[in-house]
Motif scaffolding. Structure first.
Motif, short mmCIF file in Angstrom:
data_model
loop_
_atom_site.label_atom_id
_atom_site.label_comp_id
_atom_site.label_asym_id
_atom_site.label_seq_id
_atom_site.Cartn_x
_atom_site.Cartn_y
_atom_site.Cartn_z
N ILE A 13 42.38 38.12 14.75
CA ILE A 13 41.02 38.40 14.30
C ILE A 13 40.26 37.65 14.69
CG2 ILE A 13 39.47 38.79 12.33
CD1 ILE A 13 41.93 40.46 11.00
N ALA A 14 40.60 36.12 14.47
CA ALA A 14 39.75 34.99 14.80
C ALA A 14 39.35 34.73 16.16
CB ALA A 14 40.19 33.69 14.16
N ASN A 15 40.26 35.10 16.98
CA ASN A 15 40.26 34.99 18.47
C ASN A 15 39.60 36.32 19.31
OD1 ASN A 15 41.21 32.32 18.33
ND2 ASN A 15 43.39 33.31 18.60
N ALA A 16 39.43 37.13 18.46
CA ALA A 16 38.89 38.55 19.35
C ALA A 16 37.54 38.55 19.68
CB ALA A 16 38.87 39.73 18.14
N SER A 17 37.42 39.05 20.86
CA SER A 17 36.00 38.77 21.54
C SER A 17 35.26 39.97 21.45
CB SER A 17 36.28 38.74 23.04
OG SER A 17 36.94 39.76 23.74
#
Length: 384
Positions: free
Chosen positions: A184-188
């Motif tokens: 989730i943190a790295n989702a663009s």
């Protein structure tokens, strides 16, 4: 069926508190001692006159359905306690949890039969109110289990024995979020979390579903993400913060089928799982979780690899869910102890009939996955 009357009441099985904190995936350790009463529960005095010495007590138990292994486990607990205490019990329930009118008729018939007490797991928390008033007027004590009836006529329900369903739903969210946190943190782009609830009427299901929604939203918000809740109107309106889908980083989509069947839950799950942005999906009871697994038979999207597969999280147990957790198709699940609730219901009715004061009993749920499901602390709660 006559059974010997024990001189004392055996303790009710209880579990210890859930492991706190985001992402805690280890199991809780159940305790063999009786569960402490809910600190917010209001004690209810039993009738002044205890059962006459030598009188064989007769209790009636109404479950939500006879068609799931969960309720069969509860009936087993009822029969175990009846054997220990030397009381007569009769259990009944509708074919499906959506057969609300059938359950109300069963409850009404039991009230008219004037038993010494009734145990009720209500399919719909408002549909039984008239029958509960009848029971109160007739002096028949009622103990609710699994699901409470918060709007019951005052004094009609003397004790409610139930899982902390809101907290158990939150436990499912904590464990799913911990696994998906980095993804989730790295989702663009926005990502989606699905939830399938078999209905939006019973307290146990609704609290469980809202517990998951609120906790997942809380955890994502704490990590700087905007969250929106979409889908079924009851759960959207019941969420602490439904957010704005147009600006959300995380979308929690909640679905409820027209009827409480595995097949219809599978249809709802398929509609969610076919979306390309889905990272995880939660089924808030045995029927919903089995529906998710049924949908996956055609989709083959579930697994235990965050970001690569959809993480499925279930609730309750049963052979289908246990098998899926064991082989990694389902990431994990939260289970209750229906057997312990069945036992506690009969024992509480007995306490009331013999003049003791009773109060609400709150039990917990346990997280289990492939790493701990065979442990001695978890295994006894994984009914078939």
């Amino acid at each position: 069926m006559k059974k010997r009357l024990f001189a004392s009441i055996m303790s009710v099985v209880m579990v210890t508190a859930l492991v706190a904190g985001c992402g805690a995936q280890q199991a809780q350790t159940p305790d063999a001692e009786a569960p402490a009463a809910d600190t917010q529960a209001t004690e209810a005095a039993a009738p002044e006159s205890a059962a006459p010495e030598g009188k064989e007590l007769n209790f009636k138990i109404v479950v939500k359905s006879f068609q799931s292994s969960y309720w069969q486990a509860a009936v087993t607990g009822v029969n175990q306690a009846a054997e220990e205490l030397g009381v007569n019990v009769e259990c009944n329930g509708p074919n499906a949890e959506s057969d609300i009118a059938d359950q109300v008729n069963m409850l009404t018939n039991y009230v008219n039969g004037a038993p010494d007490g009734i145990g009720l797991a209500a399919c719909d928390q408002s549909a039984c109110l008239d029958a509960l008033q009848m029971a109160k007027d007739a002096g028949i004590p009622v103990v609710c289990f699994d699901s409470g009836c918060p709007d019951a006529p005052e004094g009609s329900v003397l004790s409610t024995i139930a899982t902390d369903n809101y907290g158990a739903g939150a436990t499912a969210a904590e464990n799913m979020y911990a696994a998906l946190k980095d993804t989730i943190a790295n989702a663009s782009a926005p990502v989606r979390i699905g939830e399938v609830n078999q209905e939006s009427t019973s307290e146990s299901i609704t609290q469980r579903g809202l517990g998951f929604v609120d906790k997942f939203a809380e955890l994502a918000t704490a990590d700087g993400k905007k969250v929106a809740v979409v889908g079924n109107e009851f759960y959207v309106n019941g969420a602490k913060d439904k957010g704005d889908e147009a600006t959300a980083d995380v979308i929690i989509e909640v679905a409820v089928p027209a009827q409480t069947t595995v097949e219809l839950c599978a249809t709802e799950a398929s509609a969610i799982m076919n979306k390309s942005d889905v990272l995880g999906i939660f089924g808030s009871n045995q029927v919903a979780a089995e529906g998710i697994l049924s949908a996956n038979e055609n989709l083959n999207k579930l697994g235990s690899e965050p970001g690569k597969t959809i993480l499925g999280v279930g609730f309750d147990a049963g052979s289908v869910i246990k098998g899926a957790v064991k082989d990694g198709t389902m990431f994990g699940a939260v289970t209750q102890s229906p057997l312990a609730m069945g036992r506690a219901t009969v024992k509480t009715l007995y306490q009331i009939a013999t003049g003791e004061t009773v109060s609400d009993i709150s039990t917990e749920g346990y997280w289990y996955d492939s790493t701990n499901m065979d442990s001695p602390d978890i295994l006894p709660n994984l009914y078939d």
